[in-house]
Design an enzyme around this catalytic site. Structure first.
Site, PDB file in Angstrom:
ATOM      1  N   THR A  14      75.394  11.975  33.193  1.00 12.72           N
ATOM      2  CA  THR A  14      74.148  11.887  33.955  1.00 12.72           C
ATOM      3  C   THR A  14      73.829  10.476  34.441  1.00 12.72           C
ATOM      4  OG1 THR A  14      71.741  11.963  33.653  1.00 12.72           O
ATOM      5  CG2 THR A  14      73.032  11.830  31.657  1.00 12.72           C
ATOM      6  N   LYS A  51      73.556  11.286  25.599  1.00 10.00           N
ATOM      7  CA  LYS A  51      74.537  11.538  26.665  1.00 10.00           C
ATOM      8  C   LYS A  51      75.574  10.412  26.755  1.00 10.00           C
ATOM      9  CE  LYS A  51      73.559  15.482  28.848  1.00 10.00           C
ATOM     10  NZ  LYS A  51      74.552  16.511  29.234  1.00 10.00           N
TER      11      LYS A  51
HETATM   12  P1  NAP Z   1      69.232  23.379  32.089  1.00  9.49           P
HETATM   13  O1  NAP Z   1      68.804  24.241  33.222  1.00  9.49           O
HETATM   14  O2  NAP Z   1      68.218  22.808  31.186  1.00  9.49           O
HETATM   15  O3  NAP Z   1      70.282  24.228  31.219  1.00  9.49           O
HETATM   16  C1  NAP Z   1      70.688  23.791  29.949  1.00  9.49           C
HETATM   17  C2  NAP Z   1      71.586  24.857  29.337  1.00  9.49           C
HETATM   18  O4  NAP Z   1      71.995  24.417  28.030  1.00  9.49           O
HETATM   19  C3  NAP Z   1      70.893  26.222  29.137  1.00  9.49           C
HETATM   20  O5  NAP Z   1      71.817  27.243  29.424  1.00  9.49           O
HETATM   21  C4  NAP Z   1      70.567  26.200  27.652  1.00  9.49           C
HETATM   22  O6  NAP Z   1      70.458  27.482  27.071  1.00  9.49           O
HETATM   23  C5  NAP Z   1      71.809  25.488  27.125  1.00  9.49           C
HETATM   24  N1  NAP Z   1      71.628  24.992  25.759  1.00  9.49           N
HETATM   25  C6  NAP Z   1      70.697  24.131  25.304  1.00  9.49           C
HETATM   26  N2  NAP Z   1      70.851  23.926  23.972  1.00  9.49           N
HETATM   27  C7  NAP Z   1      71.902  24.690  23.580  1.00  9.49           C
HETATM   28  C8  NAP Z   1      72.543  24.927  22.341  1.00  9.49           C
HETATM   29  N3  NAP Z   1      72.134  24.350  21.209  1.00  9.49           N
HETATM   30  N4  NAP Z   1      73.609  25.772  22.317  1.00  9.49           N
HETATM   31  C9  NAP Z   1      74.024  26.401  23.446  1.00  9.49           C
HETATM   32  N5  NAP Z   1      73.442  26.227  24.653  1.00  9.49           N
HETATM   33  C10 NAP Z   1      72.398  25.385  24.724  1.00  9.49           C
HETATM   34  O7  NAP Z   1      70.115  22.153  32.625  1.00  9.49           O
HETATM   35  P2  NAP Z   1      70.835  21.960  34.048  1.00  9.49           P
HETATM   36  O8  NAP Z   1      69.883  21.312  34.981  1.00  9.49           O
HETATM   37  O9  NAP Z   1      71.534  23.198  34.435  1.00  9.49           O
HETATM   38  O10 NAP Z   1      71.896  20.831  33.664  1.00  9.49           O
HETATM   39  C11 NAP Z   1      73.188  21.169  33.173  1.00  9.49           C
HETATM   40  C12 NAP Z   1      73.779  19.977  32.447  1.00  9.49           C
HETATM   41  O11 NAP Z   1      73.873  18.867  33.341  1.00  9.49           O
HETATM   42  C13 NAP Z   1      72.965  19.459  31.265  1.00  9.49           C
HETATM   43  O12 NAP Z   1      73.880  18.992  30.310  1.00  9.49           O
HETATM   44  C14 NAP Z   1      72.160  18.303  31.834  1.00  9.49           C
HETATM   45  O13 NAP Z   1      71.844  17.395  30.799  1.00  9.49           O
HETATM   46  C15 NAP Z   1      73.167  17.739  32.813  1.00  9.49           C
HETATM   47  N6  NAP Z   1      72.619  17.065  33.989  1.00  9.49           N
HETATM   48  C16 NAP Z   1      71.699  17.687  34.769  1.00  9.49           C
HETATM   49  C17 NAP Z   1      71.238  17.043  35.901  1.00  9.49           C
HETATM   50  C18 NAP Z   1      70.225  17.707  36.815  1.00  9.49           C
HETATM   51  O14 NAP Z   1      69.635  16.995  37.629  1.00  9.49           O
HETATM   52  N7  NAP Z   1      70.044  19.001  36.742  1.00  9.49           N
HETATM   53  C19 NAP Z   1      71.734  15.777  36.245  1.00  9.49           C
HETATM   54  C20 NAP Z   1      72.696  15.194  35.423  1.00  9.49           C
HETATM   55  C21 NAP Z   1      73.147  15.850  34.306  1.00  9.49           C
HETATM   56  P3  NAP Z   1      69.055  28.286  27.010  1.00  9.49           P
HETATM   57  O15 NAP Z   1      68.911  28.945  28.351  1.00  9.49           O
HETATM   58  O16 NAP Z   1      69.280  29.209  25.904  1.00  9.49           O
HETATM   59  O17 NAP Z   1      67.983  27.257  26.763  1.00  9.49           O
HETATM   60  N1  GDD Z   2      59.007  16.132  34.392  1.00  6.12           N
HETATM   61  C1  GDD Z   2      58.068  15.393  35.004  1.00  6.12           C
HETATM   62  N2  GDD Z   2      56.789  15.875  35.063  1.00  6.12           N
HETATM   63  N3  GDD Z   2      58.406  14.200  35.538  1.00  6.12           N
HETATM   64  C2  GDD Z   2      57.442  13.507  36.186  1.00  6.12           C
HETATM   65  C3  GDD Z   2      56.138  13.963  36.299  1.00  6.12           C
HETATM   66  C4  GDD Z   2      55.782  15.211  35.697  1.00  6.12           C
HETATM   67  O1  GDD Z   2      54.653  15.658  35.743  1.00  6.12           O
HETATM   68  N4  GDD Z   2      55.434  13.057  37.023  1.00  6.12           N
HETATM   69  C5  GDD Z   2      56.254  12.072  37.347  1.00  6.12           C
HETATM   70  N5  GDD Z   2      57.482  12.322  36.829  1.00  6.12           N
HETATM   71  C6  GDD Z   2      58.650  11.432  36.942  1.00  6.12           C
HETATM   72  C7  GDD Z   2      59.341  11.148  35.618  1.00  6.12           C
HETATM   73  O2  GDD Z   2      58.653  10.115  34.902  1.00  6.12           O
HETATM   74  C8  GDD Z   2      60.712  10.713  36.121  1.00  6.12           C
HETATM   75  O3  GDD Z   2      60.694   9.328  36.421  1.00  6.12           O
HETATM   76  C9  GDD Z   2      60.905  11.507  37.405  1.00  6.12           C
HETATM   77  O4  GDD Z   2      59.620  12.047  37.745  1.00  6.12           O
HETATM   78  C10 GDD Z   2      61.896  12.660  37.303  1.00  6.12           C
HETATM   79  O5  GDD Z   2      61.583  13.421  36.143  1.00  6.12           O
HETATM   80  P1  GDD Z   2      62.287  14.840  35.844  1.00  6.12           P
HETATM   81  O6  GDD Z   2      62.162  15.735  37.015  1.00  6.12           O
HETATM   82  O7  GDD Z   2      61.762  15.317  34.536  1.00  6.12           O
HETATM   83  O8  GDD Z   2      63.828  14.482  35.769  1.00  6.12           O
HETATM   84  P2  GDD Z   2      64.598  13.280  35.034  1.00  6.12           P
HETATM   85  O9  GDD Z   2      65.098  12.380  36.129  1.00  6.12           O
HETATM   86  O10 GDD Z   2      63.832  12.685  33.948  1.00  6.12           O
HETATM   87  O11 GDD Z   2      65.822  14.052  34.374  1.00  6.12           O
HETATM   88  C11 GDD Z   2      66.609  15.002  35.121  1.00  6.12           C
HETATM   89  O12 GDD Z   2      67.632  14.339  35.830  1.00  6.12           O
HETATM   90  C12 GDD Z   2      68.610  13.668  35.002  1.00  6.12           C
HETATM   91  C13 GDD Z   2      69.613  13.004  35.955  1.00  6.12           C
HETATM   92  O13 GDD Z   2      69.124  11.760  36.343  1.00  6.12           O
HETATM   93  C14 GDD Z   2      67.167  16.025  34.124  1.00  6.12           C
HETATM   94  O14 GDD Z   2      67.753  17.075  34.839  1.00  6.12           O
HETATM   95  C15 GDD Z   2      68.214  15.388  33.219  1.00  6.12           C
HETATM   96  O15 GDD Z   2      68.843  16.409  32.435  1.00  6.12           O
HETATM   97  C16 GDD Z   2      69.262  14.695  34.100  1.00  6.12           C
HETATM   98  O16 GDD Z   2      70.241  14.065  33.292  1.00  6.12           O
END
Ligand code: NAP
Ligand code: GDD
Length: 368
Positions: free
Chosen positions: A128, A156
């Site tokens: 990430t 991570k």
């Molecule tokens: P998400 O929607 O929160 O999905 C997380 C998944 O992990 C869900 O299927 C959840 O299952 C599963 N999980 C959590 N704890 C577990 C456990 N103990 N055993 C088995 N499964 C478990 O996340 P996402 O946005 O798809 O992201 C996918 C991956 O990419 C994550 O590793 C996240 O940290 C990483 N990532 C995301 C972003 C982003 O912007 N989306 C960016 C960079 C990296 P349940 O449905 O049962 O909760």
């Molecule tokens: N969640 C949330 N809720 N964030 C807020 C809010 C609020 O009400 N208001 C402002 N923010 C700001 C957070 O402080 C952060 O700086 C930014 O919005 C993005 O927050 P999130 O959408 O919660 O995402 P994230 O960047 O912290 O994390 C996501 O992206 C990562 C990759 O950079 C997640 O998907 C992580 O799993 C992932 O690794």
């Protein structure tokens, strides 16, 4: 013979898109689900029962379940997407986050070795942009130093390094995709983008009066999740195991995201004040709806310190040059503007479907 993929985190945003993508490529797809009192599998409900898609109970905190499952499935590729993925939650549950997001990666690697699959099974690790944390340069690339800034990011970072270690120590094909934020209609509802698009849709339909957010100045490089899962696959098809930054190379504030989302919901915003006193005020209403609870001049966005983080990552901008050059990936297939619009459109319809009779809604012509 169809290739076999095992996806951890299959019920999540990325897991659901990746499953569709791999099934489309002819893969046999196996996914890990965990037991919960409510079966929340909305994102993959449409895939259940289709041939070549199989779900298994296991948990990232349970080594034995992972060893047994990897042995049973004999995957050619593992996509390790499972994580406690919410940064703010990681401050409240740091130990759980470390167990799943850090040690969980080690458990997957050891499950592959225990089953003697280390020479045949490729592993993708969901790393990430949070690794860059308190950023040391802008934009961030594969060579930018890491400075994790939350318990989530620290966990991570372990995942990133243990993948690299096993690649070097045991010659395994395991790689990290360092993905910047990617969003979609399936994004979890407590991440800022989806929280905003759902609230804009509810406010535009008279179901909510105000949205409370945290840091509006935070800058993110937001892409579309559906575009990003292709990269996960491309990384594992690359001739050599390497790490890649996946990002759009374009940056916006949370405030800009909110302004555009409300615009697509028919509400033009202007901003006044600073810090916790900043407010999003209705400048112009382009919607007609007798149920509407707001009028021009009303405050529809406020700042609440409840959503501030003890340490916040505020300046993420990725440099996707390597992915573009070596994977042939197009970081701009979906623009920021298209992403916001498609999320709002989806949530306008979702809110209508869930709360109103759709015919009545259309008859009254909500958005001009
Ligand atoms: P998400 O929607 O929160 O999905 C997380 C998944 O992990 C869900 O299927 C959840 O299952 C599963 N999980 C959590 N704890 C577990 C456990 N103990 N055993 C088995 N499964 C478990 O996340 P996402 O946005 O798809 O992201 C996918 C991956 O990419 C994550 O590793 C996240 O940290 C990483 N990532 C995301 C972003 C982003 O912007 N989306 C960016 C960079 C990296 P349940 O449905 O049962 O909760
Ligand atoms: N969640 C949330 N809720 N964030 C807020 C809010 C609020 O009400 N208001 C402002 N923010 C700001 C957070 O402080 C952060 O700086 C930014 O919005 C993005 O927050 P999130 O959408 O919660 O995402 P994230 O960047 O912290 O994390 C996501 O992206 C990562 C990759 O950079 C997640 O998907 C992580 O799993 C992932 O690794």
């Amino acid at each position: 013979m169809a290739k076999i993929a095992l996806i951890t985190g299959v019920t999540g945003q990325d897991g659901s898109y990746l499953s569709e993508f791999l099934l489309g490529k002819g893969y046999e797809v196996h996914g890990i689900i965990r037991r919960s009192s409510v079966d929340y599998r909305e994102r993959i409900a449409h895939l259940e029962g289709t041939p070549h898609f199989h779900l298994h109970y296991a948990d990232m905190s349970d080594s034995m379940s992972l060893v047994k499952l990897v042995g049973k499935v004999q995957p050619d590729e593992i996509y390790n997407l499972a994580a406690q993925s919410h940064v703010q939650v990681s401050f409240d549950a740091p130990e759980f986050t470390a167990d799943v997001d850090a040690v969980g990666v080690l458990r997957i690697l050891e499950a592959v070795r225990t089953n003697h699959l280390e020479k045949t099974c490729k592993i993708y690790q969901a790393s990430t942009s949070e690794l860059y944390g308190k950023v040391e340069e802008v934009p961030q690339s594969e060579t930018t130093p890491f400075h994790p800034y939350s318990p989530y990011a620290v966990a991570k970072l372990y995942g990133y390094w243990i993948i690299k270690e096993y690649r070097e120590a045991y010659d395994m094909f395991c790689c990290s995709g360092i993905l910047f934020n990617h969003e979609s209609e399936r994004r979890g509802e407590t991440f800022v983008t989806r929280k905003i698009t759902l609230a804009a849709a509810r406010i535009a339909q008279g179901l909510q009066e105000c949205l409370y957010l945290g840091n509006l100045d935070s800058l993110r490089d937001w892409g579309y999740a559906k575009d990003y899962v292709e990269c996960m696959w491309l990384i594992l098809q690359h001739p050599t195991p390497e790490d890649f930054v996946i990002a759009t190379g374009v940056q916006h504030t949370v405030r800009e995201f909110a302004t555009l989302a409300f615009h697509h919901a028919g509400i033009e915003l202007r901003w006044e004040g600073k810090g916790v006193d900043e407010k999003g005020i209705v400048e112009e209403l382009r919607i007609k709806n007798e149920k509407l609870k707001i009028k021009e001049g009303d405050v529809v966005v406020r700042v609440s310190p409840d959503f501030y983080r003890p340490t916040d990552v505020v300046n993420l901008l990725g440099d996707p040059s390597k992915a573009k050059r070596e994977l042939g990936w197009n970081p701009q297939s979906t623009s920021f503007e298209e992403l916001v619009e498609l999320m709002v459109k989806h949530d306008m319809q979702k809110v209508t479907r869930e709360h109103f009779n759709a015919a009545e809604y259309l008859e009254k012509g909500i958005v001009k």
